[in-house]
Design a protein around this motif. Structure first.
Motif, short mmCIF file in Angstrom:
data_model
loop_
_atom_site.label_atom_id
_atom_site.label_comp_id
_atom_site.label_asym_id
_atom_site.label_seq_id
_atom_site.Cartn_x
_atom_site.Cartn_y
_atom_site.Cartn_z
N ARG A 181 0.84 -1.21 0.00
CA ARG A 181 0.00 0.00 0.00
C ARG A 181 0.86 1.25 0.00
O ARG A 181 1.90 1.31 0.65
N GLU A 204 -3.15 3.81 -3.14
CA GLU A 204 -3.02 2.71 -4.10
C GLU A 204 -2.61 1.47 -3.34
O GLU A 204 -1.62 1.48 -2.59
N GLN A 205 -3.37 0.40 -3.50
CA GLN A 205 -3.10 -0.83 -2.77
C GLN A 205 -3.10 -2.01 -3.73
O GLN A 205 -4.06 -2.23 -4.48
N LYS A 206 -2.00 -2.75 -3.73
CA LYS A 206 -1.89 -3.94 -4.56
C LYS A 206 -2.03 -5.16 -3.68
O LYS A 206 -1.20 -5.42 -2.80
N ILE A 212 -5.85 -4.54 -7.73
CA ILE A 212 -5.36 -3.22 -7.34
C ILE A 212 -6.54 -2.33 -6.95
O ILE A 212 -7.54 -2.27 -7.66
N LYS A 214 -7.52 1.58 -6.07
CA LYS A 214 -7.08 2.97 -6.12
C LYS A 214 -8.21 3.84 -5.60
O LYS A 214 -9.38 3.62 -5.93
N GLU A 216 -9.13 8.05 -4.47
CA GLU A 216 -8.77 9.47 -4.31
C GLU A 216 -9.85 10.13 -3.47
O GLU A 216 -11.03 10.04 -3.78
#
Length: 268
Positions: A181, A204-206, A212, A214, A216
């Motif tokens: 993250r 952003e977290q994989k 993934i 994302k 905002e």
């Protein structure tokens, strides 16, 4: 299956516990509230980083938070500790209870309130609720260190800042499940007249499964000045006993951008 918001919140709790391990604020709080056992309430206690050490020091401690993933972290830390309890509650809309000797507003919570209420009113409400929860002669502990645009301080006006979208803070890590993250904050716009700061938080977290996430988020914060905090405390019947910049008790000055206050509930 957990939704994205739950995945994000669980990751936040994991990473908070991994990286927020400081003890200087805990030691300072213990030094100001003294050794005599007191009934203490911590607002927005998170994963118990402050809550549990206060209990282990002999105080009768309660804490609440709206984040259930943070609260889940407390149980393991509280093993063998009998004089502590915690529960889920909304600091703005729920009752805090009464009869406490100390109310703790640590972790810069006055700048990190999450609510649909007008931000400035929510900050003032926290002070009022602290007063209602305390016995006469009880104390509120406040640690407040807001993001200061363009060097703005607590004690004097600063210049406005323009929203350039530039990343001004970034942090990354891997949670307990192996999900990577990264969090970032952009420069924002600051309204000198209203004290409102607006900026964006980027996430952003994989995940380990390759997905993934994302996100905002538009963030709005209210920059409360020292004068405003003094006014709110006075209106709630508090008398300031200690005011300093840091844990070394450095006096507040024109360059200060953080604040610690310990105030006694006096007149109503």
């Amino acid at each position: 299956m957990s939704n994205d918001n739950d995945v994000i919140k669980e990751s936040s709790a994991d990473l908070y516990d991994q990286h927020e391990t400081q003890t200087d604020d805990v030691d300072f709080i213990l030094s100001v509230i003294g050794n005599k056992p007191k009934k203490v309430l911590e607002i927005c206690c998170g994963s118990g980083r402050i809550l549990i050490p206060l209990a282990k020091a002999g105080h009768m401690v309660s804490g609440f938070d709206i984040d259930e993933f943070m609260l889940k972290k407390i149980e393991d830390k509280a093993q063998g500790v009998k004089n502590v309890n915690w529960f889920k509650a909304d600091a703005v809309h729920d009752d805090w209870g009464t009869g406490y000797d100390v109310v703790v507003l640590a972790g810069n919570i006055l700048f990190n309130i999450e609510s649909d209420m007008d931000y400035e009113k929510a900050q003032e409400l926290f002070i009022k609720k602290a007063a209602r929860s305390l016995v006469h002669g009880g104390h509120v502990y406040i640690a407040y260190g807001p993001y200061a645009p363009n060097g703005r301080t607590l004690t004097k006006p600063g210049e406005s800042c323009e929203d350039s979208g530039e990343i001004v803070w970034s942090w990354e890590g891997t949670d307990d499940k192996g999900n990577y993250r990264k969090d970032s904050i952009t420069s924002g716009s600051f309204d000198e007249e209203t004290g409102i700061l607006k900026f964006k938080r980027l996430l952003e977290q994989k995940l380990v499964n390759g997905n993934i996430i994302k996100k905002e988020t538009e963030c709005i914060k209210h920059y409360a000045t020292l004068e405003q905090i003094h006014f709110w405390l006075a209106q709630a019947g508090f008398i300031i006993e200690l005011e300093c910049e840091n844990f070394d008790k450095k006096p507040i000055n024109d360059e200060s951008n953080e604040l610690i206050i310990y105030a006694c509930k006096g007149s109503e």
